[in-house]
Scaffold this active site. Structure first.
Site, PDB file in Angstrom:
ATOM      1  N   LYS A  41       0.837  -1.204   0.000  1.00 43.53           N
ATOM      2  CA  LYS A  41       0.000   0.000   0.000  1.00 43.53           C
ATOM      3  C   LYS A  41       0.875   1.259   0.000  1.00 43.53           C
ATOM      4  O   LYS A  41       2.081   1.168   0.244  1.00 43.53           O
ATOM      5  CB  LYS A  41      -0.925  -0.029   1.222  1.00 43.53           C
ATOM      6  N   TYR A 264      16.667  29.635  10.643  1.00 43.64           N
ATOM      7  CA  TYR A 264      15.441  30.309  11.094  1.00 43.64           C
ATOM      8  C   TYR A 264      15.311  30.271  12.609  1.00 43.64           C
ATOM      9  O   TYR A 264      15.565  29.244  13.240  1.00 43.64           O
ATOM     10  CB  TYR A 264      14.213  29.602  10.513  1.00 43.64           C
TER      11      TYR A 264
HETATM   12  C1  LIG Z   1      -0.468  -1.984   6.787  1.00 44.68           C
HETATM   13  C2  LIG Z   1      -1.104  -3.278   7.079  1.00 44.68           C
HETATM   14  C3  LIG Z   1      -0.329  -4.455   7.163  1.00 44.68           C
HETATM   15  C4  LIG Z   1       1.182  -4.439   7.158  1.00 44.68           C
HETATM   16  O1  LIG Z   1       1.636  -3.960   8.386  1.00 44.68           O
HETATM   17  P1  LIG Z   1       3.198  -3.803   8.708  1.00 44.68           P
HETATM   18  O2  LIG Z   1       3.226  -3.390  10.119  1.00 44.68           O
HETATM   19  O3  LIG Z   1       3.703  -2.760   7.778  1.00 44.68           O
HETATM   20  O4  LIG Z   1       3.827  -5.136   8.457  1.00 44.68           O
HETATM   21  C5  LIG Z   1      -0.987  -5.662   7.314  1.00 44.68           C
HETATM   22  N1  LIG Z   1      -2.346  -5.705   7.405  1.00 44.68           N
HETATM   23  C6  LIG Z   1      -3.116  -4.598   7.363  1.00 44.68           C
HETATM   24  C7  LIG Z   1      -4.591  -4.714   7.500  1.00 44.68           C
HETATM   25  C8  LIG Z   1      -2.525  -3.348   7.210  1.00 44.68           C
HETATM   26  O5  LIG Z   1      -3.283  -2.246   7.193  1.00 44.68           O
END
Ligand SMILES: *Cc1c(COP(=O)(O)O)cnc(C)c1O
Length: 377
Positions: A41, A264
């Site tokens: 994702k 800054y």
């Molecule tokens: C993002 C996600 C994962 C992966 O999680 P990690 O901690 O990056 O391994 C797995 N299952 C779901 C439902 C997620 O949203």
């Protein structure tokens, strides 16, 4: 693709390290016959979904998870005709079934409304859709059927037959804290519900979950962040190989003659006789402003502290400890990489490596090294 000469910094993504991280997790899961899926994702956690997915596929990954439909569409395009199952975690939102069908995406059904949406589809659409996943909420209270909703579904054989899920999944809230009691709670509830769905693949562990005993009890794990080199076992040395390296050439070195402030807000005062190096990376590149006066770069093997505020396009570092012959314009400072682990940079920024990865900027010259033929194309 931004030309190297035109960019403020170079982001190198090691696809061989990505593949070896997937293999490491897959090997760990293999004794129990547990499949290692891949979560890609947010554009492959910011690293580019196409090269990431092609590399994982070449390593042996056959099941992918994305958050949104648009990500599923991009993933399918990247995988072209390669055989793979793609699950979309946001689920079947009203009026989207044709997108799922056109791109062979499987929804993770998460609510009674989504289940009703699925059951209301025309026979034609239903036949064109891959078998869905059922997403159960066993303790995250974020997305998924509650235990009560799951139980009433399990008591309804017609509905179950109608859905014919391929996978039943849940997501862990505290997998990076092995001793947290919620892990056992989520395991027990999921194991009970999974047992009532014979023949349906159970998907339980995220990256950190792979390192919990419970992972071996189910048919699939869904790691994400560990694939990209982030430590899934924060209390132990990192078993994963670093995937990302961010390096920026020094633009200028300024010698400070008397006690003078830098940047800054004049938030840091340099001692007389010190030297400040400036690199062309700032918060517009996802290099968090929270790193102002915190954290380090690495120059010629020496840690050089970030001093003053991180600004939009520039960051300043105290290079006094590095000989002037090495701390000069054009010399590269590593901001993230094998010598400056992303988990440590995240801790300095008061955040987690997930956020740093997914915020990595669009102005970098990106270099993909290793990986299968055509992965980076
Ligand atoms: C993002 C996600 C994962 C992966 O999680 P990690 O901690 O990056 O391994 C797995 N299952 C779901 C439902 C997620 O949203």
């Amino acid at each position: 693709m931004i030309d190297r000469r035109a960019a403020g910094a170079i982001l190198t993504i090691d696809l061989d390290a990505l593949a070896s991280n997937w293999r490491r997790l897959a090997d760990r899961l293999a004794p129990s016959g547990t499949e290692c899926a891949g979560v890609v994702k947010a554009d492959g956690y910011g690293l580019g979904v196409a090269p990431v997915a092609r590399t994982l596929h070449a390593a042996g990954c056959r099941t992918f998870f994305v958050a949104q439909i648009s990500e599923g569409i991009a993933l399918r395009a990247a995988l072209a005709e390669r055989p793979a199952a793609v699950f979309v975690l946001c689920g079947l939102l009203p009026g989207t079934a044709d997108l799922f069908a056109a791109h062979r995406l499987a929804p993770a059904l998460s609510t009674p409304e989504q289940i009703a949406e699925w059951r209301g589809l025309s026979a034609e659409l239903r036949a064109a859709l891959p078998a869905p996943a059922l997403h159960l909420d066993t303790g995250m209270r974020r997305l998924g059927l509650t235990a009560a909703e799951a139980e009433s579904l399990l008591a309804d054989p017609t509905a179950l037959a109608d859905i014919a899920p391929a996978t039943v999944m849940t997501h862990l809230a505290c997998a990076d804290e092995p001793e947290h009691p919620l892990n056992a709670e989520q395991y027990d509830l999921f194991a009970r519900l999974h047992a009532a769905l014979p023949g349906v693949r159970g998907s339980w562990a995220n990256s950190s979950g792979v390192f919990l005993d419970g992972a071996a009890a189910f048919e699939q794990a869904r790691p994400g962040v560990a694939l990209y080199g982030v430590n899934p076992t924060p209390h132990l040395p990192n078993p994963m190989a670093p995937v990302v390296r961010l390096e920026a050439p020094i633009l200028q070195v300024r010698r400070i003659d008397a006690a003078e402030s830098v940047g800054y807000g004049a938030s840091h005062v340099m001692a007389a006789g010190s030297r400040v190096a400036t690199v062309g990376v700032g918060y517009a590149d996802g290099f968090s402003r929270a790193l102002s006066n915190r954290g380090y770069g690495v120059l010629a093997g020496t840690r050089v502290p970030i001093v003053g505020r991180v600004s939009m396009d520039l960051t300043t570092l105290d290079v006094t400890r590095v000989p002037a012959s090495e701390a000069r314009p054009g010399a590269m400072i590593q901001l993230i990489g094998p010598d400056m682990p992303i988990d440590e940079v995240a801790a300095h920024a008061g955040t987690i490596a997930y956020e740093l990865l997914t915020q990595l900027g669009r102005r970098y010259h990106r270099v993909y090294v290793g990986g299968p033929e055509g992965a980076a194309a």
